[in-house]
Design a protein around this motif. Structure first.
Motif, PDB file in Angstrom:
ATOM      1  N   GLY A 110      28.264  20.763  37.965  1.00  0.00           N
ATOM      2  CA  GLY A 110      29.449  19.774  38.079  1.00  0.00           C
ATOM      3  C   GLY A 110      29.973  20.255  39.513  1.00  0.00           C
ATOM      4  N   GLY A 111      31.076  19.600  39.843  1.00  0.00           N
ATOM      5  CA  GLY A 111      31.800  19.739  41.076  1.00  0.00           C
ATOM      6  C   GLY A 111      31.161  18.994  42.419  1.00  0.00           C
ATOM      7  N   LYS A 112      30.335  17.894  42.114  1.00  0.00           N
ATOM      8  CA  LYS A 112      29.785  17.317  42.998  1.00  0.00           C
ATOM      9  C   LYS A 112      30.573  16.148  43.352  1.00  0.00           C
ATOM     10  CE  LYS A 112      26.248  20.150  43.393  1.00  0.00           C
ATOM     11  NZ  LYS A 112      25.887  21.039  44.627  1.00  0.00           N
ATOM     12  N   THR A 113      31.429  16.178  44.549  1.00  0.00           N
ATOM     13  CA  THR A 113      32.114  14.910  44.832  1.00  0.00           C
ATOM     14  C   THR A 113      31.983  14.303  46.092  1.00  0.00           C
ATOM     15  OG1 THR A 113      33.944  16.444  45.997  1.00  0.00           O
ATOM     16  CG2 THR A 113      34.120  16.008  43.541  1.00  0.00           C
ATOM     17  N   ASP A 114      30.853  14.817  46.880  1.00  0.00           N
ATOM     18  CA  ASP A 114      30.510  14.173  48.090  1.00  0.00           C
ATOM     19  C   ASP A 114      29.550  13.015  47.782  1.00  0.00           C
ATOM     20  OD1 ASP A 114      28.636  16.050  47.271  1.00  0.00           O
ATOM     21  OD2 ASP A 114      28.239  16.746  49.157  1.00  0.00           O
TER      22      ASP A 114
END
Length: 233
Positions: A110-114
């Motif tokens: 998780g945490g992939k916002t790019d």
């Protein structure tokens, strides 16, 4: 690019679902291993491979040791340059991550916002793999194999499309090969100067290594031969 990804009827998306679908049928512990390997493990393995190659070159010495070490120095530098080149590419393409536009993916990290295109991990690992190949063919083939595995892991984890990975491979390879002549022209004289230093020279060859001028070449290294010409030459 983003509009192409929105349709589930194109090969890129179909392959994404096929590869990521494997995660749904593997045990939880396998997914956790793939998560670590794809996020950090293969990057670490690539660094260790470069260090191993340098150690091998240093032990064996030979007349081409300085040029080979110069190519090894260029390897991580090329990865860094490729990563910098990728920044404006991502900003221009603005392709969302696969899980943003497609439902049912098994996202392992998780945490992939790019943005998704192109894959940083694929870019870095292939740049280092090709850089290793310039320095030493056998180590380079191992590095390229690790890069291909990295690309598979990124799709398996559900954080990249296959074309993100292919784009990363192309970018990493292009940066290494296009800038290699300039890099070698700058780095090889520096490494030869280091080689002549009584203390720093051990970075290029160990005490028991073959002296400069003796035709003892690193097995698998690209030498100045008729059949094998090194890009670093």
């Amino acid at each position: 690019m983003a509009q192409l990804a929105e349709s589930g009827s194109n090969p890129d998306v179909d392959l994404l679902y096929d590869i990521n679908g494997l995660a749904k049928h593997t045990p939880h512990w396998v997914d956790r291993i793939m998560e670590f390997v794809g996020e950090w493990g293969l990057l670490l393995a690539m660094v260790l491979l470069v260090v191993w190659c340098w150690s091998t070159v240093r032990r064996r010495g030979g007349s081409d040791a300085a040029a080979t070490v110069a190519a090894l120095v260029w390897t991580p530098l090329a990865a860094g340059v490729a990563l910098l080149v990728n920044i404006p590419i991502r900003g221009f393409v603005e392709r969302p991550r696969p899980f943003v536009d497609h439902q049912g993916l098994d996202v392992l990290v998780g945490g992939k916002t790019d943005f998704s295109f192109v894959s940083d991990h694929a870019t870095i690992t292939m740049a280092m793999g090709v850089g290793l190949f310039v320095a030493h063919r056998r180590f380079g083939l191992a590095g390229i194999a690790l890069a291909l595995l990295e690309g598979f892991c990124r799709v398996f984890m559900g954080v990249h499309y296959p074309t993100d990975v292919i784009g990363g491979f192309a970018l990493g390879t292009a940066v290494v090969l296009l800038l290699s002549p300039l890099a070698m022209a700058l780095l090889t004289p520096v490494m030869k100067a280091v080689e002549t230093s009584p203390r720093a020279g051990r970075l290029i060859r160990s005490r028991g290594a073959a002296p400069v001028g003796r035709e003892t070449l690193v097995p698998g290294a690209r030498a100045e031969q008729t059949e094998e010409r090194d890009l670093a030459a």
